[in-house]
Design a protein around this motif. Structure first.
Motif, PDB file in Angstrom:
ATOM      1  N   SER A 159     -14.752  11.913  14.152  1.00  0.00           N
ATOM      2  CA  SER A 159     -13.648  12.221  15.282  1.00  0.00           C
ATOM      3  C   SER A 159     -12.601  11.251  14.951  1.00  0.00           C
ATOM      4  N   GLU A 160     -11.477  11.375  15.552  1.00  0.00           N
ATOM      5  CA  GLU A 160     -10.591  10.666  15.661  1.00  0.00           C
ATOM      6  C   GLU A 160     -10.943   9.127  15.997  1.00  0.00           C
ATOM      7  N   ASP A 161     -11.726   9.014  16.872  1.00  0.00           N
ATOM      8  CA  ASP A 161     -11.951   7.858  17.553  1.00  0.00           C
ATOM      9  C   ASP A 161     -13.039   6.884  16.564  1.00  0.00           C
ATOM     10  N   GLU A 162     -13.953   7.715  15.823  1.00  0.00           N
ATOM     11  CA  GLU A 162     -14.958   7.453  14.956  1.00  0.00           C
ATOM     12  C   GLU A 162     -13.960   6.711  13.619  1.00  0.00           C
ATOM     13  N   ILE A 163     -12.930   7.412  13.237  1.00  0.00           N
ATOM     14  CA  ILE A 163     -12.318   7.067  12.214  1.00  0.00           C
ATOM     15  C   ILE A 163     -11.467   5.752  12.478  1.00  0.00           C
ATOM     16  N   LYS A 164     -11.008   5.686  13.803  1.00  0.00           N
ATOM     17  CA  LYS A 164     -10.594   4.347  14.286  1.00  0.00           C
ATOM     18  C   LYS A 164     -11.338   3.233  13.988  1.00  0.00           C
ATOM     19  N   LEU A 165     -12.530   3.405  14.781  1.00  0.00           N
ATOM     20  CA  LEU A 165     -13.592   2.283  14.771  1.00  0.00           C
ATOM     21  C   LEU A 165     -13.773   2.000  13.112  1.00  0.00           C
ATOM     22  N   LEU A 166     -14.003   3.001  12.434  1.00  0.00           N
ATOM     23  CA  LEU A 166     -14.385   2.723  10.846  1.00  0.00           C
ATOM     24  C   LEU A 166     -13.134   1.902  10.314  1.00  0.00           C
ATOM     25  N   SER A 167     -11.977   2.445  10.236  1.00  0.00           N
ATOM     26  CA  SER A 167     -11.017   1.748   9.817  1.00  0.00           C
ATOM     27  C   SER A 167     -10.619   0.369  10.221  1.00  0.00           C
ATOM     28  N   HIS A 168     -11.060   0.027  11.416  1.00  0.00           N
ATOM     29  CA  HIS A 168     -10.956  -1.385  12.093  1.00  0.00           C
ATOM     30  C   HIS A 168     -12.257  -1.973  11.362  1.00  0.00           C
ATOM     31  N   PHE A 169     -13.278  -1.473  11.323  1.00  0.00           N
ATOM     32  CA  PHE A 169     -14.169  -2.166  10.550  1.00  0.00           C
ATOM     33  C   PHE A 169     -14.011  -2.525   9.241  1.00  0.00           C
ATOM     34  N   VAL A 170     -13.471  -1.540   8.466  1.00  0.00           N
ATOM     35  CA  VAL A 170     -13.171  -1.859   7.147  1.00  0.00           C
ATOM     36  C   VAL A 170     -12.230  -3.176   6.922  1.00  0.00           C
ATOM     37  N   LYS A 171     -11.290  -2.841   7.692  1.00  0.00           N
ATOM     38  CA  LYS A 171     -10.089  -3.902   7.623  1.00  0.00           C
ATOM     39  C   LYS A 171     -10.626  -5.073   7.882  1.00  0.00           C
ATOM     40  N   SER A 172     -11.098  -5.339   8.808  1.00  0.00           N
ATOM     41  CA  SER A 172     -11.868  -6.879   9.445  1.00  0.00           C
ATOM     42  C   SER A 172     -12.781  -7.085   8.303  1.00  0.00           C
ATOM     43  N   GLN A 173     -13.549  -6.308   7.734  1.00  0.00           N
ATOM     44  CA  GLN A 173     -14.506  -6.749   6.394  1.00  0.00           C
ATOM     45  C   GLN A 173     -13.762  -7.173   5.290  1.00  0.00           C
ATOM     46  N   ALA A 174     -12.691  -6.426   4.928  1.00  0.00           N
ATOM     47  CA  ALA A 174     -11.878  -6.901   3.923  1.00  0.00           C
ATOM     48  C   ALA A 174     -11.173  -8.150   4.002  1.00  0.00           C
ATOM     49  N   ASP A 175     -10.603  -8.439   5.470  1.00  0.00           N
ATOM     50  CA  ASP A 175     -10.164  -9.831   5.694  1.00  0.00           C
ATOM     51  C   ASP A 175     -11.149 -10.770   5.487  1.00  0.00           C
ATOM     52  N   GLN A 176     -12.468 -10.509   5.644  1.00  0.00           N
ATOM     53  CA  GLN A 176     -13.447 -11.606   5.500  1.00  0.00           C
ATOM     54  C   GLN A 176     -14.257 -11.523   4.119  1.00  0.00           C
ATOM     55  N   GLY A 177     -13.804 -10.849   3.052  1.00  0.00           N
ATOM     56  CA  GLY A 177     -14.255 -10.773   1.840  1.00  0.00           C
ATOM     57  C   GLY A 177     -15.449  -9.955   1.857  1.00  0.00           C
ATOM     58  N   TRP A 178     -15.720  -9.182   2.615  1.00  0.00           N
ATOM     59  CA  TRP A 178     -17.016  -8.375   2.776  1.00  0.00           C
ATOM     60  C   TRP A 178     -18.371  -9.207   2.919  1.00  0.00           C
ATOM     61  N   PRO A 179     -18.502  -9.896   3.912  1.00  0.00           N
ATOM     62  CA  PRO A 179     -19.885 -10.669   4.078  1.00  0.00           C
ATOM     63  C   PRO A 179     -21.027  -9.309   4.189  1.00  0.00           C
ATOM     64  N   ASN A 180     -22.276 -10.167   3.754  1.00  0.00           N
ATOM     65  CA  ASN A 180     -23.300  -9.197   3.839  1.00  0.00           C
ATOM     66  C   ASN A 180     -23.531  -8.272   4.974  1.00  0.00           C
ATOM     67  N   ILE A 181     -23.634  -7.030   5.059  1.00  0.00           N
ATOM     68  CA  ILE A 181     -24.038  -6.064   6.150  1.00  0.00           C
ATOM     69  C   ILE A 181     -25.340  -5.976   6.129  1.00  0.00           C
ATOM     70  N   GLN A 182     -26.011  -6.289   7.221  1.00  0.00           N
ATOM     71  CA  GLN A 182     -27.650  -6.227   7.452  1.00  0.00           C
ATOM     72  C   GLN A 182     -27.808  -5.152   8.075  1.00  0.00           C
ATOM     73  N   ASN A 183     -28.732  -4.243   7.584  1.00  0.00           N
ATOM     74  CA  ASN A 183     -29.197  -3.032   8.130  1.00  0.00           C
ATOM     75  C   ASN A 183     -29.832  -3.274   9.293  1.00  0.00           C
ATOM     76  N   GLN A 184     -29.372  -2.731  10.564  1.00  0.00           N
ATOM     77  CA  GLN A 184     -29.724  -3.108  11.785  1.00  0.00           C
ATOM     78  C   GLN A 184     -30.625  -1.812  12.229  1.00  0.00           C
ATOM     79  N   GLY A 185     -31.148  -1.121  11.502  1.00  0.00           N
ATOM     80  CA  GLY A 185     -31.918  -0.073  12.094  1.00  0.00           C
ATOM     81  C   GLY A 185     -31.278   0.920  12.836  1.00  0.00           C
ATOM     82  N   ASP A 186     -30.407   1.757  12.523  1.00  0.00           N
ATOM     83  CA  ASP A 186     -29.613   2.986  13.062  1.00  0.00           C
ATOM     84  C   ASP A 186     -30.534   3.580  13.796  1.00  0.00           C
TER      85      ASP A 186
END
Length: 186
Positions: A159-186
């Motif tokens: 959905s559009e809202d999901e893509i907004k959340l995803l783009s915000h997440f990608v941008k924030s991770q890129a700004d931080q140099g992609w720190p490790n993402i730990q699997n939190q058991g979706d």
């Protein structure tokens, strides 16, 4: 009585009569003794005294727990924390197959690291949203109304809202140099 004797008798009287400070100290000690209770011969407190102690300590302990709780002092707003978590979940579900840890296993020059995003003109949340929705080059689009058909994913659409959340997440991770993402058991 001479004056010297009078002074000595005043000093003797003053040493016998308790001062206000010593009286208040005695009252405090007596009150503390009542709160903490008398000990039995075996060193245990009497049951009523245990209740008094618990009633005395409980509010202070609860206040300390609440004050030190991460819920009381979140590092960022709770809504933002939830959005980041949702963005990470969406990323793991839809993007990590090609973009593990911000890389790109299909096209090495199109990673999600800030330098590559800038070089490819995709360094804002709006541009990341557009590419995620409609696709670009070898990357398929994930938007619900993505066209042309060949450019869009065959998998589940976002959905559009999901893509907004995803783009915000990608941008924030890129700004931080992609720190490790730990699997939190979706």
């Amino acid at each position: 009585m001479r004056e010297g004797q009078r002074d000595r008798s005043k000093m003797q009287l003053a040493s016998v009569v308790p001062t206000a400070a010593s009286l208040s100290k005695q009252v405090l000690q007596r009150n503390n003794f009542k709160i903490f209770g008398e000990h039995e011969a075996n060193g245990n407190l009497h049951k009523p005294d245990k209740v008094k102690l618990l009633r005395f300590l409980a509010p202070h302990l609860v206040a300390a727990v609440v004050a030190l709780s991460p819920i009381s002092n979140p590092p960022v707003s709770l809504g933002e924390t939830l959005d980041v978590h949702k963005g990470a979940t969406l990323f793991r579900r839809s993007c990590i197959g090609c973009h593990d840890a911000g890389g790109n296993i299909i096209q090495p020059g199109a990673t999600l690291f800030l330098d590559d995003l800038k070089r490819n003109g995709v360094d804002t949340e709006e541009e990341i949203y557009r590419v995620t929705y409609y696709g670009k080059g070898r990357m398929p689009g994930f938007g619900q109304n993505c066209t042309p058909r060949g450019q869009c994913t065959f998998g589940p659409r976002l959905s559009e809202d999901e893509i907004k959340l995803l783009s915000h997440f990608v941008k924030s991770q890129a700004d931080q140099g992609w720190p490790n993402i730990q699997n939190q058991g979706d």
